[in-house]
Design an enzyme around this catalytic site. Sequence first.
Site, PDB file in Angstrom:
ATOM      1  N   GLN A   1      -4.112  -3.389   8.337  1.00  0.00           N
ATOM      2  CA  GLN A   1      -3.539  -2.073   8.064  1.00  0.00           C
ATOM      3  C   GLN A   1      -4.311  -0.986   8.810  1.00  0.00           C
ATOM      4  O   GLN A   1      -3.728  -0.057   9.381  1.00  0.00           O
ATOM      5  CB  GLN A   1      -3.558  -1.795   6.560  1.00  0.00           C
TER       6      GLN A   1
ATOM      7  N   ASP B   1      -3.834   5.938  -1.154  1.00  0.00           N
ATOM      8  CA  ASP B   1      -3.253   4.630  -1.464  1.00  0.00           C
ATOM      9  C   ASP B   1      -2.943   4.624  -2.957  1.00  0.00           C
ATOM     10  O   ASP B   1      -3.395   5.505  -3.700  1.00  0.00           O
ATOM     11  CB  ASP B   1      -4.256   3.520  -1.088  1.00  0.00           C
TER      12      ASP B   1
ATOM     13  N   ARG C   1      -3.018 -13.722   2.915  1.00  0.00           N
ATOM     14  CA  ARG C   1      -3.171 -12.621   1.941  1.00  0.00           C
ATOM     15  C   ARG C   1      -3.578 -13.241   0.619  1.00  0.00           C
ATOM     16  O   ARG C   1      -2.824 -14.007   0.018  1.00  0.00           O
ATOM     17  CB  ARG C   1      -1.853 -11.845   1.783  1.00  0.00           C
TER      18      ARG C   1
ATOM     19  N   HIS D   1      -8.406  -4.459   3.910  1.00  0.00           N
ATOM     20  CA  HIS D   1      -7.066  -4.598   4.495  1.00  0.00           C
ATOM     21  C   HIS D   1      -7.167  -4.226   5.976  1.00  0.00           C
ATOM     22  O   HIS D   1      -6.628  -3.215   6.425  1.00  0.00           O
ATOM     23  CB  HIS D   1      -6.085  -3.686   3.764  1.00  0.00           C
TER      24      HIS D   1
ATOM     25  N   CYS E   1      -0.483   3.500   3.453  1.00  0.00           N
ATOM     26  CA  CYS E   1      -0.159   2.142   3.913  1.00  0.00           C
ATOM     27  C   CYS E   1       1.169   1.652   3.344  1.00  0.00           C
ATOM     28  O   CYS E   1       1.754   0.708   3.888  1.00  0.00           O
ATOM     29  CB  CYS E   1      -1.288   1.184   3.569  1.00  0.00           C
TER      30      CYS E   1
ATOM     31  N   ARG F   1       2.187  -1.688  12.416  1.00  0.00           N
ATOM     32  CA  ARG F   1       1.700  -2.989  11.926  1.00  0.00           C
ATOM     33  C   ARG F   1       2.173  -4.103  12.872  1.00  0.00           C
ATOM     34  O   ARG F   1       1.429  -5.016  13.200  1.00  0.00           O
ATOM     35  CB  ARG F   1       2.201  -3.260  10.500  1.00  0.00           C
TER      36      ARG F   1
END
Length: 324
Positions: free
Chosen positions: A131, A224, A101, A128, A264, A292
Amino acid sequence: MTRHFLNDLDLSPEELGQVLNLAHWMRDHPYAVKALGGPQTAAVIFDKTSTRTRVSFSAGIAALGGNPLVINPGEAQLGHKESISDTARVLARQVSLIVWRTYAQTDLEEMAQYSRVPVINSLSDDYHPCQLLADLLTVRDHLGELRGKTLTYLGDAANNMANSYLLAGVNAGMDVRIAGPEGHLPSEEVIRAAEERAAITGGRVTVTTDAGAALEKAHVVATDTWVSMGQEQEEAQRREIFGRYQLNADAMAKAADDAVVLHCLPAYRGAEITSEVIDGPHSVVWDEAENRLHVQKALIAWLLVESERADEETVRTVRQAMSA
Ligand code: CP
């Protein structure tokens, strides 16, 4: 050839289906695949904070028989004392997988270029993709099909989640509508990549400033945070800019009656989404968070098999499960 997962289009439409099928099977058989048996070590590197990604990769790698080596922000030489290319060459001699990340997508690409083990993007400034695998699995669980379904994303449409919704959604053959204010929409490069993939899958791309039009009868509604990592100083200004893209009861009234809501997480209740919606009957965000774990386990197993880095039993089990 070593396979990496750096953005949503690194899986072909067919491969995306394989990973989702495998995740579905592995969710029912959580300890049946030992793709990291040994235990082999996987480096899980964070340059930004995380709850879900940290826990789901750690738990998932352990369930695959492996050893998760979590490296927290500032703990490694990477980025200040040692180049990405040298780090990649050293890690690839010591671990079986690199999960990272970080900020720049180009840094992930450099890591992959010099790594002979798979590299997974667990969030960058641009994408991402892990996700989105979880989101697509969740939508498939709840709506049965992805192809032809309408997926609407509201809010900061220039961030990593908007880009990934656009790319992953069309990769699955969905009608993707991205709505945000002028100046906060996906780049021409991302839109072009989405349109090219949509031409193959039958998906559709709409980018608009009109939230109401984007929401019309949508099967999936997502949002988001309006303040991504590194934008904290701009919070007040961004709340003003994105206010009319809030995912609230009025927005949901425009969507399909059986629409599902994705986020998310972490969510800023009262900002991009109201508590009424995230805790309401359309919300599937807790399933999304759980997925996930399942989908990343499937992704890891799939990458190791496709990179010819898995034992015979793993190859056999994975190939059977993903074609189920
Ligand atoms: N959704 C997500 O990536 O959560 P974390 O930032 O907590 O890992």
